[in-house]
Design a protein around this motif. Structure first.
Motif, PDB file in Angstrom:
ATOM      1  N   ASN A  18       0.838  -1.198   0.000  1.00  0.00           N
ATOM      2  CA  ASN A  18       0.000   0.000   0.000  1.00  0.00           C
ATOM      3  C   ASN A  18       0.873   1.249   0.000  1.00  0.00           C
ATOM      4  OD1 ASN A  18      -2.656   1.416   0.536  1.00  0.00           O
ATOM      5  ND2 ASN A  18      -1.503   2.056   2.340  1.00  0.00           N
ATOM      6  N   CYS A  19       0.637   2.152  -0.943  1.00  0.00           N
ATOM      7  CA  CYS A  19       1.371   3.416  -1.058  1.00  0.00           C
ATOM      8  C   CYS A  19       2.874   3.175  -1.232  1.00  0.00           C
ATOM      9  CB  CYS A  19       1.112   4.295   0.164  1.00  0.00           C
ATOM     10  SG  CYS A  19       1.321   6.075  -0.176  1.00  0.00           S
ATOM     11  N   ASP A  20       3.222   2.118  -1.940  1.00  0.00           N
ATOM     12  CA  ASP A  20       4.627   1.751  -2.135  1.00  0.00           C
ATOM     13  C   ASP A  20       4.828   1.418  -3.605  1.00  0.00           C
ATOM     14  OD1 ASP A  20       7.188   0.814  -2.074  1.00  0.00           O
ATOM     15  OD2 ASP A  20       6.792  -0.908  -0.785  1.00  0.00           O
ATOM     16  N   ASP A  21       5.686   2.156  -4.280  1.00  0.00           N
ATOM     17  CA  ASP A  21       5.934   1.871  -5.693  1.00  0.00           C
ATOM     18  C   ASP A  21       7.316   1.259  -5.925  1.00  0.00           C
ATOM     19  OD1 ASP A  21       7.483   4.059  -5.179  1.00  0.00           O
ATOM     20  OD2 ASP A  21       6.694   5.313  -6.789  1.00  0.00           O
ATOM     21  N   VAL A  22       7.993   0.869  -4.832  1.00  0.00           N
ATOM     22  CA  VAL A  22       9.266   0.167  -4.950  1.00  0.00           C
ATOM     23  C   VAL A  22       9.070  -1.194  -4.278  1.00  0.00           C
ATOM     24  CG1 VAL A  22      11.729   0.185  -4.454  1.00  0.00           C
ATOM     25  CG2 VAL A  22      10.522   2.343  -4.878  1.00  0.00           C
ATOM     26  N   VAL A  23       8.677  -2.170  -5.068  1.00  0.00           N
ATOM     27  CA  VAL A  23       8.299  -3.474  -4.543  1.00  0.00           C
ATOM     28  C   VAL A  23       9.444  -4.460  -4.744  1.00  0.00           C
ATOM     29  CG1 VAL A  23       6.631  -5.354  -4.668  1.00  0.00           C
ATOM     30  CG2 VAL A  23       5.887  -2.991  -5.077  1.00  0.00           C
ATOM     31  N   GLU A  24       9.909  -5.032  -3.644  1.00  0.00           N
ATOM     32  CA  GLU A  24      10.975  -6.023  -3.704  1.00  0.00           C
ATOM     33  C   GLU A  24      10.428  -7.372  -4.169  1.00  0.00           C
ATOM     34  OE1 GLU A  24      13.972  -5.145  -3.279  1.00  0.00           O
ATOM     35  OE2 GLU A  24      13.788  -3.207  -2.276  1.00  0.00           O
ATOM     36  N   GLY A  25      11.320  -8.212  -4.693  1.00  0.00           N
ATOM     37  CA  GLY A  25      10.888  -9.500  -5.219  1.00  0.00           C
ATOM     38  C   GLY A  25      10.288 -10.424  -4.191  1.00  0.00           C
ATOM     39  N   TRP A  26      10.663 -10.251  -2.916  1.00  0.00           N
ATOM     40  CA  TRP A  26      10.158 -11.134  -1.868  1.00  0.00           C
ATOM     41  C   TRP A  26       8.873 -10.629  -1.229  1.00  0.00           C
ATOM     42  CZ3 TRP A  26       9.801  -8.406   2.582  1.00  0.00           C
ATOM     43  CH2 TRP A  26      10.654  -7.309   2.749  1.00  0.00           C
ATOM     44  N   GLU A  27       8.475  -9.394  -1.538  1.00  0.00           N
ATOM     45  CA  GLU A  27       7.292  -8.832  -0.895  1.00  0.00           C
ATOM     46  C   GLU A  27       6.016  -9.447  -1.461  1.00  0.00           C
ATOM     47  OE1 GLU A  27       7.770  -4.470   0.564  1.00  0.00           O
ATOM     48  OE2 GLU A  27       8.555  -4.531  -1.475  1.00  0.00           O
ATOM     49  N   PRO A  28       5.000  -9.633  -0.623  1.00  0.00           N
ATOM     50  CA  PRO A  28       3.750 -10.225  -1.108  1.00  0.00           C
ATOM     51  C   PRO A  28       2.991  -9.276  -2.009  1.00  0.00           C
ATOM     52  CG  PRO A  28       3.483  -9.454   1.140  1.00  0.00           C
ATOM     53  CD  PRO A  28       4.948  -9.297   0.803  1.00  0.00           C
ATOM     54  N   VAL A  29       2.098  -9.836  -2.792  1.00  0.00           N
ATOM     55  CA  VAL A  29       1.194  -9.041  -3.620  1.00  0.00           C
ATOM     56  C   VAL A  29      -0.230  -9.374  -3.205  1.00  0.00           C
ATOM     57  CG1 VAL A  29       2.771  -8.905  -5.573  1.00  0.00           C
ATOM     58  CG2 VAL A  29       1.171 -10.809  -5.432  1.00  0.00           C
ATOM     59  N   ALA A  30      -1.130  -8.442  -3.449  1.00  0.00           N
ATOM     60  CA  ALA A  30      -2.519  -8.641  -3.046  1.00  0.00           C
ATOM     61  C   ALA A  30      -3.165  -9.744  -3.872  1.00  0.00           C
ATOM     62  CB  ALA A  30      -3.298  -7.339  -3.207  1.00  0.00           C
ATOM     63  N   HIS A  31      -3.896 -10.604  -3.192  1.00  0.00           N
ATOM     64  CA  HIS A  31      -4.708 -11.626  -3.847  1.00  0.00           C
ATOM     65  C   HIS A  31      -6.160 -11.318  -3.514  1.00  0.00           C
ATOM     66  CE1 HIS A  31      -5.605 -15.858  -5.240  1.00  0.00           C
ATOM     67  NE2 HIS A  31      -6.722 -15.503  -4.615  1.00  0.00           N
ATOM     68  N   VAL A  32      -6.917 -10.847  -4.496  1.00  0.00           N
ATOM     69  CA  VAL A  32      -8.318 -10.494  -4.294  1.00  0.00           C
ATOM     70  C   VAL A  32      -9.189 -11.660  -4.745  1.00  0.00           C
ATOM     71  CG1 VAL A  32     -10.180  -8.925  -4.918  1.00  0.00           C
ATOM     72  CG2 VAL A  32      -7.865  -8.034  -4.571  1.00  0.00           C
ATOM     73  N   ALA A  33      -9.958 -12.201  -3.814  1.00  0.00           N
ATOM     74  CA  ALA A  33     -10.827 -13.333  -4.124  1.00  0.00           C
ATOM     75  C   ALA A  33     -12.235 -12.886  -4.520  1.00  0.00           C
ATOM     76  CB  ALA A  33     -10.907 -14.271  -2.919  1.00  0.00           C
ATOM     77  N   ARG A  34     -12.743 -11.839  -3.871  1.00  0.00           N
ATOM     78  CA  ARG A  34     -14.095 -11.354  -4.163  1.00  0.00           C
ATOM     79  C   ARG A  34     -14.124  -9.838  -3.981  1.00  0.00           C
ATOM     80  NH1 ARG A  34     -13.977 -16.217  -4.588  1.00  0.00           N
ATOM     81  NH2 ARG A  34     -15.600 -17.750  -4.064  1.00  0.00           N
ATOM     82  N   ARG A  35     -14.967  -9.175  -4.771  1.00  0.00           N
ATOM     83  CA  ARG A  35     -15.277  -7.755  -4.582  1.00  0.00           C
ATOM     84  C   ARG A  35     -16.793  -7.627  -4.532  1.00  0.00           C
ATOM     85  NH1 ARG A  35     -10.918  -4.295  -5.789  1.00  0.00           N
ATOM     86  NH2 ARG A  35      -9.211  -5.296  -6.935  1.00  0.00           N
ATOM     87  N   TRP A  36     -17.306  -7.090  -3.439  1.00  0.00           N
ATOM     88  CA  TRP A  36     -18.748  -6.961  -3.278  1.00  0.00           C
ATOM     89  C   TRP A  36     -19.106  -5.498  -3.024  1.00  0.00           C
ATOM     90  CZ3 TRP A  36     -18.488 -11.620   0.531  1.00  0.00           C
ATOM     91  CH2 TRP A  36     -18.479 -12.810  -0.213  1.00  0.00           C
ATOM     92  N   PRO A  37     -20.163  -4.980  -3.693  1.00  0.00           N
ATOM     93  CA  PRO A  37     -20.497  -3.551  -3.583  1.00  0.00           C
ATOM     94  C   PRO A  37     -21.182  -3.193  -2.277  1.00  0.00           C
ATOM     95  CG  PRO A  37     -22.106  -4.674  -4.961  1.00  0.00           C
ATOM     96  CD  PRO A  37     -21.040  -5.690  -4.635  1.00  0.00           C
ATOM     97  N   ILE A  38     -20.908  -1.991  -1.816  1.00  0.00           N
ATOM     98  CA  ILE A  38     -21.642  -1.419  -0.685  1.00  0.00           C
ATOM     99  C   ILE A  38     -22.852  -0.696  -1.247  1.00  0.00           C
ATOM    100  CG2 ILE A  38     -21.554   0.356   1.115  1.00  0.00           C
ATOM    101  CD1 ILE A  38     -18.642  -0.505   1.596  1.00  0.00           C
ATOM    102  N   VAL A  39     -24.036  -1.075  -0.799  1.00  0.00           N
ATOM    103  CA  VAL A  39     -25.277  -0.608  -1.422  1.00  0.00           C
ATOM    104  C   VAL A  39     -26.077   0.323  -0.524  1.00  0.00           C
ATOM    105  CG1 VAL A  39     -25.425  -2.617  -2.936  1.00  0.00           C
ATOM    106  CG2 VAL A  39     -26.469  -2.711  -0.649  1.00  0.00           C
ATOM    107  N   ALA A  40     -25.553   0.608   0.654  1.00  0.00           N
ATOM    108  CA  ALA A  40     -26.243   1.559   1.536  1.00  0.00           C
ATOM    109  C   ALA A  40     -25.230   2.108   2.528  1.00  0.00           C
ATOM    110  CB  ALA A  40     -27.403   0.880   2.268  1.00  0.00           C
ATOM    111  N   GLY A  41     -25.572   3.281   3.049  1.00  0.00           N
ATOM    112  CA  GLY A  41     -24.705   3.904   4.043  1.00  0.00           C
ATOM    113  C   GLY A  41     -24.270   5.291   3.617  1.00  0.00           C
ATOM    114  N   GLU A  42     -23.555   5.953   4.507  1.00  0.00           N
ATOM    115  CA  GLU A  42     -23.120   7.330   4.270  1.00  0.00           C
ATOM    116  C   GLU A  42     -21.713   7.523   4.809  1.00  0.00           C
ATOM    117  OE1 GLU A  42     -25.892  10.878   4.635  1.00  0.00           O
ATOM    118  OE2 GLU A  42     -24.567  11.225   6.362  1.00  0.00           O
ATOM    119  N   LEU A  43     -20.943   8.342   4.102  1.00  0.00           N
ATOM    120  CA  LEU A  43     -19.569   8.675   4.500  1.00  0.00           C
ATOM    121  C   LEU A  43     -19.473  10.179   4.696  1.00  0.00           C
ATOM    122  CD1 LEU A  43     -16.537   7.738   4.767  1.00  0.00           C
ATOM    123  CD2 LEU A  43     -16.298   8.394   2.366  1.00  0.00           C
TER     124      LEU A  43
END
Length: 247
Positions: A174-199
């Motif tokens: 996160n917020c890192d553009d210098v990624v080393e070869g041993w660093e993990p990468v994000a694995h996204v399994a699901r994306r679900w929408p937020i359908v109610a609420g306020e920010l």
């Protein structure tokens, strides 16, 4: 750290994080299993077998900084192991690797229902909060270049992306553009929408000016999953580098 742990022919254990194997130093309390010297047994009952994929908490350090190098216990140990790198992986805990591909929608939905969303993430425009293990995250971000409607924002909103993401290492680099070869990468399994609420939050006059964290209050969030609606409730999310970006 996620990688494959291997018992080498010389009796040393290594951990390969994806770039090369490094000699691993086990947590205190680990020893060879009584009934099988090719298995390491931990005090918490975790058994580590060769070629096993593990999740470990720890870090990579230069071998030269180990106590007693070049003379002494660790110097002799590293010389005996004769690892291909001059770095050592020192870990505090080991568990069998969490594999997102093994979970179905029911299991992911249960994980969202029980999620303790307590870890806020900095950087960028918008707000992200996740569980400590980064397996469930709520991401609320403008969909454009920052000209999205000012708060309060009601969801759904065509100019905001509001979603729950599940997987592993979700905020890796996160917020890192210098990624080393041993660093993990994000694995996204699901994306679900937020359908109610306020920010709601108070936008800074000068984003990324170092004036302190921007605190957002998200109320009444509801996520739509294949297993029905899940209420996330109210969340307080901090972005301590609002408007800053990697690099």
């Amino acid at each position: 750290l996620t990688g494959v742990i291997t018992l080498q022919p010389n009796g040393c254990w290594t951990l390969d994080l994806g770039d090369a194997p490094r000699t691993i130093v086990f947590p205190p309390g680990y020893s060879k299993a009584a009934d099988d010297p090719t298995v390491m047994a931990g005090p918490d009952g975790v058994l580590v077998d060769t070629d096993m994929r593990i999740d470990a908490v720890g870090g990579i350090i230069p071998a030269s900084t180990m106590p007693g190098v070049p003379d002494g216990y660790w110097g002799n140990y590293l010389a005996f192991c004769d690892g291909p790198l001059d770095e050592v992986v020192v870990v505090d805990s080991i568990l069998p690797a969490f594999e997102p591909t093994h979970l179905d929608d029911d299991e992911w939905a249960d994980m969202v229902r029980s999620a303790d969303l307590a870890l806020s993430w900095e950087c960028g425009l918008g707000f992200t909060i996740s569980t400590e293990d980064q397996r469930v995250a709520v991401m609320l971000h403008p969909s454009d270049d920052g000209t999205a409607p000012l708060p309060p924002v009601s969801f759904p909103n065509g100019r905001w992306t509001a979603q729950v993401v599940v997987g592993k290492h979700l905020l890796a680099n996160n917020c890192d553009d210098v990624v080393e070869g041993w660093e993990p990468v994000a694995h996204v399994a699901r994306r679900w929408p937020i359908v109610a609420g306020e920010l709601d939050f108070a936008p800074p006059e000068e984003p990324c000016a170092g004036s302190g964290p921007i605190i957002a209050n998200a109320q009444g969030l509801v996520v739509e999953t294949p297993k029905g609606l899940i209420e996330l409730g109210d969340l307080t999310i901090a972005n301590s580098a609002y408007g800053c970006f990697a690099g």
